[in-house]
Enzyme design. Structure first.
Site, PDB file in Angstrom:
ATOM      1  N   ASN A   1       0.913  -1.172  -0.060  1.00  0.00           N
ATOM      2  CA  ASN A   1      -0.238   0.014   0.015  1.00  0.00           C
ATOM      3  C   ASN A   1       0.945   1.189   0.091  1.00  0.00           C
ATOM      4  O   ASN A   1       2.068   1.295   0.578  1.00  0.00           O
ATOM      5  CB  ASN A   1      -1.020  -0.070   1.095  1.00  0.00           C
ATOM      6  CG  ASN A   1      -0.532  -0.083   2.337  1.00  0.00           C
ATOM      7  OD1 ASN A   1       0.621  -0.505   2.689  1.00  0.00           O
ATOM      8  ND2 ASN A   1      -1.107   0.527   3.648  1.00  0.00           N
TER       9      ASN A   1
ATOM     10  N   GLU B   1      -3.167  -4.604  -2.927  1.00  0.00           N
ATOM     11  CA  GLU B   1      -3.739  -5.389  -4.155  1.00  0.00           C
ATOM     12  C   GLU B   1      -3.746  -4.812  -5.507  1.00  0.00           C
ATOM     13  O   GLU B   1      -3.192  -5.461  -6.335  1.00  0.00           O
ATOM     14  CB  GLU B   1      -4.984  -5.834  -3.679  1.00  0.00           C
ATOM     15  CG  GLU B   1      -5.225  -6.612  -2.472  1.00  0.00           C
ATOM     16  CD  GLU B   1      -5.700  -5.653  -1.188  1.00  0.00           C
ATOM     17  OE1 GLU B   1      -4.901  -4.497  -1.388  1.00  0.00           O
ATOM     18  OE2 GLU B   1      -6.616  -5.855  -0.364  1.00  0.00           O
TER      19      GLU B   1
ATOM     20  N   CYS C   1     -10.586  -2.797  -4.710  1.00  0.00           N
ATOM     21  CA  CYS C   1      -9.636  -3.981  -5.183  1.00  0.00           C
ATOM     22  C   CYS C   1     -10.264  -5.116  -5.627  1.00  0.00           C
ATOM     23  O   CYS C   1      -9.945  -5.797  -6.428  1.00  0.00           O
ATOM     24  CB  CYS C   1      -8.712  -4.532  -3.946  1.00  0.00           C
ATOM     25  SG  CYS C   1      -7.343  -3.213  -3.459  1.00  0.00           S
TER      26      CYS C   1
ATOM     27  N   GLU D   1       0.264   5.285   0.631  1.00  0.00           N
ATOM     28  CA  GLU D   1      -0.496   6.259   1.045  1.00  0.00           C
ATOM     29  C   GLU D   1      -0.101   7.579   0.718  1.00  0.00           C
ATOM     30  O   GLU D   1       0.966   7.728   0.227  1.00  0.00           O
ATOM     31  CB  GLU D   1      -0.549   6.428   2.694  1.00  0.00           C
ATOM     32  CG  GLU D   1      -1.393   5.080   3.253  1.00  0.00           C
ATOM     33  CD  GLU D   1      -1.526   5.038   4.704  1.00  0.00           C
ATOM     34  OE1 GLU D   1      -2.147   4.341   5.230  1.00  0.00           O
ATOM     35  OE2 GLU D   1      -1.068   5.814   5.408  1.00  0.00           O
TER      36      GLU D   1
ATOM     37  N   CYS E   1     -10.555  -4.421  -0.135  1.00  0.00           N
ATOM     38  CA  CYS E   1     -11.858  -3.259  -0.261  1.00  0.00           C
ATOM     39  C   CYS E   1     -12.674  -3.560  -1.514  1.00  0.00           C
ATOM     40  O   CYS E   1     -12.061  -4.232  -2.396  1.00  0.00           O
ATOM     41  CB  CYS E   1     -11.049  -1.801  -0.016  1.00  0.00           C
ATOM     42  SG  CYS E   1     -10.315  -1.202  -1.638  1.00  0.00           S
TER      43      CYS E   1
ATOM     44  N   CYS F   1      -4.126   0.866  -2.668  1.00  0.00           N
ATOM     45  CA  CYS F   1      -3.874  -0.252  -1.876  1.00  0.00           C
ATOM     46  C   CYS F   1      -2.872  -1.383  -2.583  1.00  0.00           C
ATOM     47  O   CYS F   1      -2.596  -1.567  -3.666  1.00  0.00           O
ATOM     48  CB  CYS F   1      -5.133  -1.220  -1.803  1.00  0.00           C
ATOM     49  SG  CYS F   1      -6.646  -0.278  -1.192  1.00  0.00           S
TER      50      CYS F   1
HETATM   51 ZN   LIG Z   1      -8.242  -2.028  -1.799  1.00  0.00          ZN
END
Ligand SMILES: [Zn+2]
Length: 138
Positions: A47, A60, A92, A49, A89, A58
């Site tokens: 991930n 993924e 994703c 940010e 999420c 993310c």
């Molecule tokens: Zn995600």
């Protein structure tokens, strides 16, 4: 990589290693993902940010980007390493569903590599909107 167990061991270890590269200074929630592609190679992501929170990406989806960059367009399996419990999420799930229908998603614990949860993409996103759906509109 001779048998499925070897694939799994390497896939889990790759997700754990990728998690170590996570850039998560805001949430301190590091995630690593490793995709086993249909090409039998492993593609990783962490991930990332951003100070503008909505720009966060993310693990993924970054792994999907790495897979595509390597020339592979089909997911055989994915391992996601994070502390505690969780699941991919919604964004994703939709992106993962673009690149396969029957593959499994493994949630693993970074400290020991144990599998905490396992789903198929179809369980996480039943009746996903797919390319064929979009093509019907053409
Ligand atoms: Zn995600």
């Amino acid at each position: 990589m001779a048998n499925p167990q070897d694939f799994m061991k390497q896939l889990i270890e790759a997700a754990i290693q990728a998690r170590r590269q996570a850039y998560a200074p805001y949430s301190n929630f590091s995630v690593g993902a490793a995709i086993l592609g249909a090409d039998e190679r492993i593609h990783v992501g962490c991930n990332v940010e951003n100070a503008s929170y909505g720009m966060t990406i993310c693990a993924e989806r970054n792994a999907v980007g790495a897979m595509l960059t390597a020339g592979c367009t089909s997911i055989a399996a994915i391992a996601v390493a994070l502390e505690g419990d969780g699941s991919p999420c919604g964004a994703c799930r939709q992106v993962l569903a673009e690149f396969g229908e029957g593959f499994s998603i493994y949630l693993v614990t970074p400290s020991d590599g144990s599998i905490v949860r396992q789903w198929t993409i179809n369980q996480l996103l039943p009746n996903a909107f797919r390319l064929r759906n979009a093509s019907e509109k053409l």
